[in-house]
Write a protein that holds these residues in place. Sequence first.
Motif, PDB file in Angstrom:
ATOM      1  N   ALA A  42       0.794  -1.527   0.181  1.00  0.00           N
ATOM      2  CA  ALA A  42       0.515   0.231   0.075  1.00  0.00           C
ATOM      3  C   ALA A  42       0.968   1.239   0.182  1.00  0.00           C
ATOM      4  N   VAL A  43       2.025   1.383   1.017  1.00  0.00           N
ATOM      5  CA  VAL A  43       2.762   2.298   0.835  1.00  0.00           C
ATOM      6  C   VAL A  43       4.210   1.659   0.911  1.00  0.00           C
ATOM      7  N   SER A  44       4.900   3.077   0.552  1.00  0.00           N
ATOM      8  CA  SER A  44       6.788   2.795   0.916  1.00  0.00           C
ATOM      9  C   SER A  44       7.049   3.966   1.570  1.00  0.00           C
ATOM     10  N   PRO A  45       8.087   3.461   2.586  1.00  0.00           N
ATOM     11  CA  PRO A  45       8.894   4.845   2.411  1.00  0.00           C
ATOM     12  C   PRO A  45      10.166   5.811   1.165  1.00  0.00           C
ATOM     13  N   GLU A  46       9.732   7.158   1.028  1.00  0.00           N
ATOM     14  CA  GLU A  46      10.450   8.065   0.851  1.00  0.00           C
ATOM     15  C   GLU A  46      12.216   7.841   1.284  1.00  0.00           C
ATOM     16  N   PRO A  47      13.281   8.044   0.458  1.00  0.00           N
ATOM     17  CA  PRO A  47      14.725   8.730   0.825  1.00  0.00           C
ATOM     18  C   PRO A  47      14.174   9.649   2.043  1.00  0.00           C
ATOM     19  N   ALA A  48      15.438   9.097   3.084  1.00  0.00           N
ATOM     20  CA  ALA A  48      15.449  10.595   4.214  1.00  0.00           C
ATOM     21  C   ALA A  48      16.049  11.130   4.330  1.00  0.00           C
ATOM     22  N   GLY A  49      15.680  12.349   4.507  1.00  0.00           N
ATOM     23  CA  GLY A  49      16.609  13.879   4.293  1.00  0.00           C
ATOM     24  C   GLY A  49      16.326  14.199   2.966  1.00  0.00           C
ATOM     25  N   GLY A  50      15.618  16.094   2.688  1.00  0.00           N
ATOM     26  CA  GLY A  50      15.062  16.626   1.991  1.00  0.00           C
ATOM     27  C   GLY A  50      13.777  17.817   2.382  1.00  0.00           C
ATOM     28  N   VAL A  51      13.719  18.451   1.491  1.00  0.00           N
ATOM     29  CA  VAL A  51      11.664  18.782   1.897  1.00  0.00           C
ATOM     30  C   VAL A  51      10.829  18.613   0.289  1.00  0.00           C
ATOM     31  N   GLU A  52       9.450  17.919   0.663  1.00  0.00           N
ATOM     32  CA  GLU A  52       9.163  17.913  -0.623  1.00  0.00           C
ATOM     33  C   GLU A  52       7.631  18.418  -0.444  1.00  0.00           C
ATOM     34  N   ALA A  53       6.647  19.015  -1.551  1.00  0.00           N
ATOM     35  CA  ALA A  53       5.420  19.493  -1.303  1.00  0.00           C
ATOM     36  C   ALA A  53       4.622  19.318  -2.352  1.00  0.00           C
ATOM     37  N   ALA A  54       3.242  19.542  -1.879  1.00  0.00           N
ATOM     38  CA  ALA A  54       1.795  18.909  -2.764  1.00  0.00           C
ATOM     39  C   ALA A  54       0.740  19.850  -2.253  1.00  0.00           C
ATOM     40  N   TRP A  55       0.494  20.485  -3.763  1.00  0.00           N
ATOM     41  CA  TRP A  55      -0.492  21.232  -3.618  1.00  0.00           C
ATOM     42  C   TRP A  55      -1.906  20.849  -3.382  1.00  0.00           C
ATOM     43  N   VAL A  56      -2.777  21.021  -2.595  1.00  0.00           N
ATOM     44  CA  VAL A  56      -4.014  20.889  -1.683  1.00  0.00           C
ATOM     45  C   VAL A  56      -5.211  21.863  -1.591  1.00  0.00           C
ATOM     46  N   ASP A  57      -6.100  21.309  -1.247  1.00  0.00           N
ATOM     47  CA  ASP A  57      -7.419  22.628  -1.391  1.00  0.00           C
ATOM     48  C   ASP A  57      -7.185  23.751  -2.750  1.00  0.00           C
ATOM     49  N   ALA A  58      -7.422  23.022  -3.613  1.00  0.00           N
ATOM     50  CA  ALA A  58      -7.581  23.698  -5.103  1.00  0.00           C
ATOM     51  C   ALA A  58      -6.121  24.718  -4.977  1.00  0.00           C
ATOM     52  N   GLY A  59      -5.171  24.731  -4.295  1.00  0.00           N
ATOM     53  CA  GLY A  59      -4.146  25.855  -4.795  1.00  0.00           C
ATOM     54  C   GLY A  59      -4.070  25.957  -3.430  1.00  0.00           C
ATOM     55  N   ARG A  60      -4.837  26.025  -2.727  1.00  0.00           N
ATOM     56  CA  ARG A  60      -5.183  27.386  -1.423  1.00  0.00           C
ATOM     57  C   ARG A  60      -3.697  26.499   0.402  1.00  0.00           C
ATOM     58  N   ALA A  61      -3.399  25.672  -0.178  1.00  0.00           N
ATOM     59  CA  ALA A  61      -2.607  25.582   0.637  1.00  0.00           C
ATOM     60  C   ALA A  61      -1.581  24.322  -0.118  1.00  0.00           C
TER      61      ALA A  61
END
Length: 241
Positions: A42-61
């Motif tokens: 169902a899920v798998s870990p991402e590499p440690a370290g770093g910063v990522e981001a995603a648009w949510v709430d129609a781009g309001r957050a």
Amino acid sequence: MSRHRLTLIGLLGAGLLAAGALTGCASGAASSSPTSSSSSDAVSPEPAGGVEAAWVDAGRAIAVVTSGSSSCVPSVNGEPQVVDGALVVDLVEPAQEPCTRDMAPRATLVTLPAGTGATADLAVRVSGAVEGETTLAALGDVSSASEDLAPSAGWVTSSLVAIVTYGSSSCVPVVESVTADGDRVAVQFAAPPADQVCTMDYAPRVTLADVGAEAGQGEVSLVLSGGNVQAPDPIPVLGTR
């Protein structure tokens, strides 16, 4: 829902979550890390370290994703500011019981300052408990804003998505399985334990799920079910992979 209203909901959830931790919530600290109770795929870990981001709430957050203890998700300190064209977010570790010693991706919801939108690329600079930078590509279409308190989702990486749902801030939904559902991806949340105690607030929570193996190509929508999540309609995943 207004930006001011969403901010108040987040602050209320954070305060009640802290109160729940002090009284000893039976379910432990809330976590937005991708875990699975019955399906290892169902899920798998991402590499440690770093910063990522995603648009949510129609781009309001946005959902800011960092690596660390899955039981101690950082929170936003103060109000995010736009400095030299970049969104600056200061994160602090939660003041709670000792954290688990795992290393997993965790997501922190960040409401965008007034005047900041998703129609242009957004540089995100994170400081404080975690430090790093990333850039979100502008959304191609933000004309259809999501309804108030409606679930939303956005691409963090080519396979990882951030899913925002609403409910008790101390009981974040946990992914049980991810499967193909025609041209959509079905995300099943695990049923909460019978003895789980949750705070009585109603706030946004962020769950991470790896849907890469099932998503295929092109645009993706999620069908959410289980875990006391109310989502009758498919949820489009915002952003690009």
